[in-house]
Write an enzyme that holds these catalytic residues in place. Sequence first.
Site, PDB file in Angstrom:
ATOM      1  N   GLU A 435      63.035 -31.558  35.881  1.00 56.44           N
ATOM      2  CA  GLU A 435      62.727 -30.228  35.370  1.00 56.44           C
ATOM      3  C   GLU A 435      62.177 -30.364  33.952  1.00 56.44           C
ATOM      4  O   GLU A 435      62.533 -31.282  33.218  1.00 56.44           O
ATOM      5  CB  GLU A 435      63.999 -29.379  35.369  1.00 56.44           C
ATOM      6  CG  GLU A 435      63.828 -27.984  34.822  1.00 56.44           C
ATOM      7  CD  GLU A 435      64.219 -27.853  33.358  1.00 56.44           C
ATOM      8  OE1 GLU A 435      63.646 -26.988  32.677  1.00 56.44           O
ATOM      9  OE2 GLU A 435      65.084 -28.623  32.903  1.00 56.44           O
ATOM     10  N   ASP A 508      67.551 -30.961  31.659  1.00 59.75           N
ATOM     11  CA  ASP A 508      68.036 -30.968  30.281  1.00 59.75           C
ATOM     12  C   ASP A 508      69.531 -30.666  30.217  1.00 59.75           C
ATOM     13  O   ASP A 508      70.079 -30.037  31.114  1.00 59.75           O
ATOM     14  CB  ASP A 508      67.305 -29.887  29.458  1.00 59.75           C
ATOM     15  CG  ASP A 508      65.897 -30.340  29.103  1.00 59.75           C
ATOM     16  OD1 ASP A 508      65.650 -31.557  29.127  1.00 59.75           O
ATOM     17  OD2 ASP A 508      65.059 -29.466  28.809  1.00 59.75           O
ATOM     18  N   ASP A 510      70.839 -28.627  28.287  1.00 57.43           N
ATOM     19  CA  ASP A 510      71.074 -27.304  27.694  1.00 57.43           C
ATOM     20  C   ASP A 510      71.299 -26.225  28.769  1.00 57.43           C
ATOM     21  O   ASP A 510      71.413 -26.518  29.948  1.00 57.43           O
ATOM     22  CB  ASP A 510      69.900 -26.928  26.777  1.00 57.43           C
ATOM     23  CG  ASP A 510      68.594 -26.866  27.570  1.00 57.43           C
ATOM     24  OD1 ASP A 510      68.653 -26.977  28.816  1.00 57.43           O
ATOM     25  OD2 ASP A 510      67.529 -26.719  26.950  1.00 57.43           O
ATOM     26  N   ASP A 512      69.352 -23.812  29.905  1.00 58.54           N
ATOM     27  CA  ASP A 512      68.289 -23.688  30.911  1.00 58.54           C
ATOM     28  C   ASP A 512      68.402 -24.787  31.961  1.00 58.54           C
ATOM     29  O   ASP A 512      68.268 -24.536  33.156  1.00 58.54           O
ATOM     30  CB  ASP A 512      66.906 -23.798  30.252  1.00 58.54           C
ATOM     31  CG  ASP A 512      66.478 -22.470  29.651  1.00 58.54           C
ATOM     32  OD1 ASP A 512      67.243 -21.490  29.829  1.00 58.54           O
ATOM     33  OD2 ASP A 512      65.409 -22.430  29.018  1.00 58.54           O
TER      34      ASP A 512
END
Length: 642
Positions: A435, A508, A510, A512
Amino acid sequence: MAATNGNSSYDARDITVLEGLEAVRKRPGMYIGSTGPRGLHHLVWEVVDNAVDEAMAGFATRIEVTLLADGGVRVIDNGRGIPVDIHPKTRQSALTVVLGTLHAGGKFEQGAYTVSGGLHGVGVSVVNALSQKLDAEVRRDGFVWGQSFSRGKPLSKVEKLKPWKKNSGTTINFWPDTQIFTDSTDFDFDTISTRLRELAYLNRGLEIVLTDERVFEEQTEPRSETFLFKGGLLDFVKHLNSSREPVHPHVIEIIDRSAESELELAMQWTGTYTESIHSFANNINTHEGGTHEEGFRKALTNAINAFARTKGLLKDKEENLTGEDIREGLTAIISVRVRVPQFEGQTKTKLGNTEIRSYVEKILNRHLPEWLERYSSEARRIVEKCITAAKAREAARKARDVTRRKSGLESGGLPDKLADCSTRNPDEAELFIVEGKSAAGPAKQGRNSHTQAVLPIRGKILNVEKARLAKALQNTEIVDLITAVGTGIGDEFDLAKARYHKVIILADADVDGSHIRTLLLTFLFRHMRGLIEAGYVYLAQPPLYRVKVGSKVHYLKDDTELAEFRKEHPKVKASRFKGLGEMDAEELRVTTMDPETRTLLRVDVDDALAADELFSILMGDDVAQRKLFIQQNAKDVRFLDI
Ligand code: 0RA
C-alpha cells in the site's frame, strides 16, 4: 481407549499405564498440542471441561476460575466431587487414580456421563503431569479431602482435612511447570474469558466466574467477570447481532433432546451480506463444520423454499433460492451433543458422525416450517431478504463475467500492475501487497524477483462488510488482487490454485496503513477465508525507527523496542519513518522483505467467532460500538497469533 477396564477393577495391564505420566512429560505435544501459549491454555480447558461435564451431567451449577497472583490457576466447581473411596484391589483412592493415571479421567463406567467434552478430554492427569505442583481438594461424603502432587507424583496420600456437611464439589489448583512451558507460563485473561463466555452460552444457566488476582502495574483491584446466560444460544445470537441490524425481531430457537443426541439451534437474519454460522459439538467449536452443519443447511434451504412457494413469494417459473442466497446475513449457532463424537479434519474440528446429519435434518424439517408459519410476517421478510440476495447474486455473476473478460482471467492474464516473480512453485512464491504510492518502487527494487512478487494497491479498497460482492468486483484493486492470488473467491475458491503460499500485506505503521490492513483482511476473511485458514496470509513488520550509533544503523520495530534500545544507548537520536516510502530499497529489503532478516506475523483465524465479531464491529455500521471496541482493544488484536 480408556486405560481402565469396564468394571473398574484394575489389573496388570492398567498398572503399566500408571507409569504413563512420564510419557506425558517426555512428549507433552502429543497430549496438549504444543508447549507454547496454546498448549499452556489447554491445561485450563482440560480442568474446566471436567467441571463442565459435571454441569452437563446435571450436578454442577457454578464454576469459578481464578488466575492466582503467584501464576497458578484455581478451578472450583460444585459438582459431586471426584470420588475418594479406596479401591480394594489397587488400595488407592479413586482421586489418586483420576489424577495420577493417564486417560483414567472421570469416566470409569459407561454411562457415568451421557455425553462429555471430547477434544480436550485427555484427562486432568495430563494437567497434573505438566504442573510443577497440583493441589486437589474434594468436598464429598461428609469431609473435605486433599491431595498434592508435584510433576504428576503424589506428595502425600489422600488426607481427610475436616468434616464438611455443606455442598459437594472439587477444587483443582495447579501451577504449570516452567521446565515444560519454557517460553512462558503467563495466562491470557482475554483468551480465557472468551472461552468461558462461550461455554456459558452453550450451557444455559451455568454460572462461570473468572477472576484475575495477578498484580499488574496499571491494575490494583482483582478483575472479575461473571457469565450466566439464562437464554443460552438465544443470548449468544443476540450478542453476535448487537452491532448488526436484524431483519426480523424474534431469534428463532429450536431445541431437541432425544435419547441418543441433543440439538440446540438459535438464528436470526440481519441486513449484512455475509453468513455467520458457528457450530459446536459437545461444547467444542467445530471450525471445520461437519455433519451437523450439513443437516442444518439442507433443512434450512428446503424450509425457506417451501414457504416461499406456498405463499407465492416465489413463482412457479422462478428457480429455487440457493443455500447461499438464503444464508446471506444469517447469524446462527448450532450446538449438538453426541454420545461418541468423531472429530475429523486437519485440526480435528469437523464433526464426522453420519447419524447426526439425518438427526439434525429430521428435527429441523419438523420445527422450521412450524416456526415460519407461526411467525409468518417475519418469515415473509426473511424470504424477501433472500430474494434480494438472489438478485444480487445474479448481478454479481454478470459483473464477474465482465471482470473475467476484462482482466483476461480466462486466458490466464495477470494484472498489469503486478510485478510477478519468476518461480512457478507456489511453495516458495511470495506476494507482497503493497500500500502507498511511494513504497511500490523500493519494494520492487528490494525484492528477490525469483520468489517475490509485488502488487501495488492504491487508495482505500472497498469496505466489503458494507457492500455486496457485485459492487466489490467493480473495484479494480479487488479484481487485481483476486487475479494475482489465483484461487478465485466464494464458491469458486480453490486453494490448490493459489499462486503464492505467502500473501504478505505490507502497509504503513500509521492509522491509514492500519485501515488498509483491516480492509484487506476483511476482504480475505469474507471471500478467501481458505487462504487464511491455510496459514498463507501474513503481515509484514516494517520498522518504525532508524537509529544510528557511530556508523552503525539499527532498525527498531516500535516504541517498546526503542525504549529497550535507549536503556543501552540513552543519548541516541531516533528518526521515525513516516511511511514505507521513506525507506530506500536496501532498507526495505533488510528490514522487511528478506526472509533471512525480516519477521512476519501470520494471520490466524482459528477463532473464527472472535474474528467474525471483530470484523463486524470494526467494519460495520455501529460507530459508537466501534469506538468502544477500539478503545478497549487498541493493543489487543486477538486474531493475530505470532
Ligand atoms: C469421576 C467420577 C465422577 C465424577 C468425577 C470424576 C469428577 C471429576 C472432576 C474434575 C473436576 N471436577 C470434577 N467433578 C467430578 C462421578 C462421581 C459420582 O458418581 O459421585
